[in-house]
Scaffold this motif. Sequence first.
Motif, short mmCIF file in Angstrom:
data_model
loop_
_atom_site.label_atom_id
_atom_site.label_comp_id
_atom_site.label_asym_id
_atom_site.label_seq_id
_atom_site.Cartn_x
_atom_site.Cartn_y
_atom_site.Cartn_z
N ALA B 51 -1.15 -14.14 3.55
CA ALA B 51 -1.52 -13.64 2.21
C ALA B 51 -0.27 -13.18 1.48
O ALA B 51 0.71 -12.78 2.11
CB ALA B 51 -2.50 -12.48 2.35
N LEU B 52 -0.33 -13.24 0.18
CA LEU B 52 0.73 -12.68 -0.64
C LEU B 52 0.21 -11.37 -1.23
O LEU B 52 -0.94 -11.31 -1.70
CB LEU B 52 1.11 -13.64 -1.77
N VAL B 53 1.04 -10.35 -1.20
CA VAL B 53 0.59 -9.01 -1.62
C VAL B 53 1.60 -8.38 -2.57
O VAL B 53 2.80 -8.50 -2.38
CB VAL B 53 0.42 -8.10 -0.37
N ARG B 54 1.07 -7.72 -3.60
CA ARG B 54 1.88 -6.84 -4.45
C ARG B 54 1.18 -5.48 -4.44
O ARG B 54 -0.03 -5.42 -4.65
CB ARG B 54 1.94 -7.37 -5.89
N THR B 69 -3.77 -9.16 -4.09
CA THR B 69 -3.61 -10.09 -2.96
C THR B 69 -3.95 -11.51 -3.42
O THR B 69 -4.84 -11.70 -4.26
CB THR B 69 -4.55 -9.73 -1.79
N ARG B 70 -3.22 -12.46 -2.87
CA ARG B 70 -3.49 -13.88 -3.14
C ARG B 70 -3.58 -14.63 -1.82
O ARG B 70 -2.73 -14.43 -0.96
CB ARG B 70 -2.37 -14.50 -3.99
N GLN B 71 -4.60 -15.43 -1.69
CA GLN B 71 -4.79 -16.16 -0.44
C GLN B 71 -5.15 -17.62 -0.74
O GLN B 71 -5.84 -17.91 -1.71
CB GLN B 71 -5.91 -15.50 0.38
N PHE B 72 -4.66 -18.50 0.12
CA PHE B 72 -4.86 -19.93 -0.05
C PHE B 72 -4.64 -20.60 1.30
O PHE B 72 -3.71 -20.21 2.00
CB PHE B 72 -3.85 -20.46 -1.09
N THR B 124 5.04 -10.03 -1.54
CA THR B 124 5.41 -9.87 -0.15
C THR B 124 4.45 -10.71 0.69
O THR B 124 3.24 -10.66 0.46
CB THR B 124 5.26 -8.38 0.28
N PHE B 125 5.02 -11.47 1.61
CA PHE B 125 4.17 -12.28 2.49
C PHE B 125 3.69 -11.42 3.65
O PHE B 125 4.48 -10.75 4.30
CB PHE B 125 4.93 -13.50 3.00
N VAL B 126 2.39 -11.44 3.85
CA VAL B 126 1.80 -10.64 4.94
C VAL B 126 1.11 -11.59 5.91
O VAL B 126 0.40 -12.50 5.49
CB VAL B 126 0.76 -9.64 4.36
N TYR B 127 1.34 -11.39 7.17
CA TYR B 127 0.59 -12.18 8.16
C TYR B 127 -0.11 -11.24 9.15
O TYR B 127 -1.29 -11.36 9.39
CB TYR B 127 1.51 -13.15 8.90
#
Lengths: 153, 205
Positions: B51-54, B69-72, B124-127
Amino acid sequence: MKRNMQLMLLCALPLAALSAGCCSKYLAFGTATKFGLDITQKPDETIDVTMGYDRYEVASIPVPEQNKKGEGNSATDADDSYSVLATFYVKYGNPFTGNGLRLNQFFATGMAARELAERGEMREFLGDAAGRLQGASEDAKAAGVATKKKETQ
Amino acid sequence: MAPCLHFESLVSRLSPCARLVTRLAGAWLLLSLLAGCTWHGAQTDYVFGPALVRYQPASDTTRSAFLETRQFPLAFEGGSQWGITVGWFDRFTVAAREQKPGTPLRLPTQSEHRAMERMPWEWTFVYFPARFERPREFSSRGRIGVTAGAGAEYFGLSAGYGRTTRLVPKGDGVYRLDFQEDNSPATIFEVWPAASLSQTNTNTN
């Protein structure tokens, strides 16, 4: 057994949809833009099916509790959950070209709404202020303005 | 296609039990690489999977707290809002920043927006699981693809493009919101609580 399961599933969806937004006694503003197929429960508790393009703006305001004769009002001099004074500006464009949704809201709730309603300059301001940003008057044509005013007592 | 066939030919040589375990492990690996998950707790959101997070915490006194959050291509949600999206999914929530007593009421100005837009809002990339304090009052959800959701923010099924916003004020007060879908972190969201309003002047210029 299989038929029963199918029946249960068919019943469960609308029941769940009805129960999710039911009995909400709080103030809520909502907007939606959709393109395609959409089956949604709106904040005003109706189920909406859309094929194609649609958009909506909703303000959900709780109403004062009344007795069986339709009289009475639960708002008091010290506690008021029902008065709302609001401007609501919304602008939609093509979201794929950097002109997506723009929301501009200015609103007062409860005792704050009562306080503002007593101020002459705010009464004047709320009459034409929706979407007013310095230097952004060119957006005015695209503006959808909804003004809600609810006074109790 | 060839790697799949190769994988299948390898799997077919295994015993039925080992085949099942291999297939489950393969499915789990694929899901863990593609599916971003969010768990909406009472006060916090937990994000895990790609996910991408700000994020702007509430401790900042000059800006509103927000989480985006952005998810794909696959997004799952659970907790207070359930959902699944196959496609692109974006969720932005922001809390109203409480104004000090005596701060005059005003609308956002262009200079305020320019200042916000200049701020370096990086993704920020979150895993691995990350915990974020959740701003609660305003939420905006965008999706492209197929979505099913059940909760206060979204309840329905959709295929295509959609964006819904929801604003539920926390208490009595005067609220000011300016939100732009294309530049969510520049959102201005402030509240003058009713209790301190008597000390507040109005500035409508």
